[in-house]
Motif scaffolding. Structure first.
Motif, PDB file in Angstrom:
ATOM      1  N   GLN A  43       1.653   1.401   3.705  1.00 52.88           N
ATOM      2  CA  GLN A  43       1.257   0.087   3.190  1.00 52.88           C
ATOM      3  C   GLN A  43       0.471  -0.716   4.217  1.00 52.88           C
ATOM      4  N   SER A  44       0.738  -0.495   5.483  1.00 48.30           N
ATOM      5  CA  SER A  44       0.050  -1.265   6.522  1.00 48.30           C
ATOM      6  C   SER A  44      -1.448  -0.955   6.586  1.00 48.30           C
ATOM      7  N   TYR A  45      -1.873   0.131   5.962  1.00 53.74           N
ATOM      8  CA  TYR A  45      -3.293   0.501   5.951  1.00 53.74           C
ATOM      9  C   TYR A  45      -4.024  -0.039   4.719  1.00 53.74           C
ATOM     10  N   LEU A  46      -3.307  -0.727   3.840  1.00 57.19           N
ATOM     11  CA  LEU A  46      -3.907  -1.269   2.621  1.00 57.19           C
ATOM     12  C   LEU A  46      -4.359  -2.712   2.837  1.00 57.19           C
ATOM     13  N   SER A  47      -5.476  -3.062   2.213  1.00 58.57           N
ATOM     14  CA  SER A  47      -6.013  -4.421   2.347  1.00 58.57           C
ATOM     15  C   SER A  47      -5.182  -5.410   1.545  1.00 58.57           C
ATOM     16  N   GLN A  48      -5.306  -6.661   1.905  1.00 57.45           N
ATOM     17  CA  GLN A  48      -4.639  -7.728   1.161  1.00 57.45           C
ATOM     18  C   GLN A  48      -5.138  -7.768  -0.282  1.00 57.45           C
ATOM     19  N   GLN A  49      -6.360  -7.343  -0.498  1.00 56.89           N
ATOM     20  CA  GLN A  49      -6.944  -7.276  -1.835  1.00 56.89           C
ATOM     21  C   GLN A  49      -6.098  -6.348  -2.722  1.00 56.89           C
ATOM     22  N   ILE A  50      -5.736  -5.195  -2.217  1.00 54.62           N
ATOM     23  CA  ILE A  50      -4.924  -4.225  -2.964  1.00 54.62           C
ATOM     24  C   ILE A  50      -3.521  -4.785  -3.198  1.00 54.62           C
ATOM     25  N   LEU A  54      -2.008  -5.408  -6.991  1.00 47.87           N
ATOM     26  CA  LEU A  54      -0.915  -4.615  -7.551  1.00 47.87           C
ATOM     27  C   LEU A  54       0.480  -5.169  -7.279  1.00 47.87           C
ATOM     28  N   GLY A  55       0.625  -5.839  -6.172  1.00 47.84           N
ATOM     29  CA  GLY A  55       1.941  -6.341  -5.781  1.00 47.84           C
ATOM     30  C   GLY A  55       2.685  -5.318  -4.937  1.00 47.84           C
ATOM     31  N   PRO A  56       3.497  -5.795  -3.995  1.00 49.86           N
ATOM     32  CA  PRO A  56       4.189  -4.901  -3.070  1.00 49.86           C
ATOM     33  C   PRO A  56       5.146  -3.904  -3.748  1.00 49.86           C
ATOM     34  N   GLN A  57       5.813  -4.318  -4.809  1.00 48.50           N
ATOM     35  CA  GLN A  57       6.774  -3.423  -5.462  1.00 48.50           C
ATOM     36  C   GLN A  57       6.067  -2.253  -6.139  1.00 48.50           C
ATOM     37  N   LYS A  58       4.984  -2.526  -6.834  1.00 53.42           N
ATOM     38  CA  LYS A  58       4.236  -1.448  -7.494  1.00 53.42           C
ATOM     39  C   LYS A  58       3.631  -0.502  -6.462  1.00 53.42           C
ATOM     40  N   ILE A  59       3.156  -1.062  -5.381  1.00 51.04           N
ATOM     41  CA  ILE A  59       2.571  -0.225  -4.328  1.00 51.04           C
ATOM     42  C   ILE A  59       3.635   0.683  -3.738  1.00 51.04           C
ATOM     43  N   LYS A 119      -9.097  -1.478   6.726  1.00 51.77           N
ATOM     44  CA  LYS A 119      -8.066  -1.403   5.698  1.00 51.77           C
ATOM     45  C   LYS A 119      -8.661  -0.763   4.448  1.00 51.77           C
ATOM     46  N   ILE A 120      -7.827  -0.077   3.703  1.00 54.29           N
ATOM     47  CA  ILE A 120      -8.257   0.551   2.459  1.00 54.29           C
ATOM     48  C   ILE A 120      -8.309  -0.518   1.371  1.00 54.29           C
TER      49      ILE A 120
END
Length: 124
Positions: A43-50, A54-59, A119-120
């Motif tokens: 998760q730390s490699y994902l952008s704030q946009q993502i 989607l939200g943290p739970q879905k991710i 970030k992705i």
């Protein structure tokens, strides 16, 4: 003597700049973390946009599911990243090969810089 002082002052700055992850290594690190079941790391490699989209739970749920799938495929053998672009946005593809019998998987990837780190982002 003056050149030595300048070099001594510049060396730590160059060392820090050299430690920054490249966009390609960010993608590789993301897939490696997913493959090892390190969801928080991934998760730390994902952008704030993502995260906002989607939200943290879905991710977390999606990454855990993918981690299980990767395990069923024998783990990750390799990640090949091909990116193009300049500046703060890079786009391309990532091909993940597995140790087991699963076929390789190619996905579109987009990277953006956030706070000086790659970030992705959303690929579409």
């Amino acid at each position: 003597m003056r050149a030595f002082k300048i070099a001594a002052l510049a060396a730590p700055l160059l060392l820090v700049a050299g430690c920054a992850k490249s966009p390609e290594s960010t993608v590789e690190s993301f897939y490696t973390a997913v493959g090892k079941g390190q969801i928080t790391e991934a998760q730390s490699y994902l952008s704030q946009q993502i995260v906002a989209l989607l939200g943290p739970q879905k991710i977390s749920a999606a990454l855990a599911k993918e981690s299980t799938r990767v395990g069923e495929c024998g783990g990750i053998k390799s990640v090949e990243v091909k990116l193009s672009g300049e500046g703060e946005v890079r786009q391309g593809s990532a091909t993940v090969s597995y140790k087991g019998q699963c076929p390789a998987k190619t996905e579109a990837v987009k990277l953006i810089q956030e706070d000086g780190k790659w970030k992705i982002g959303a690929a579409k």
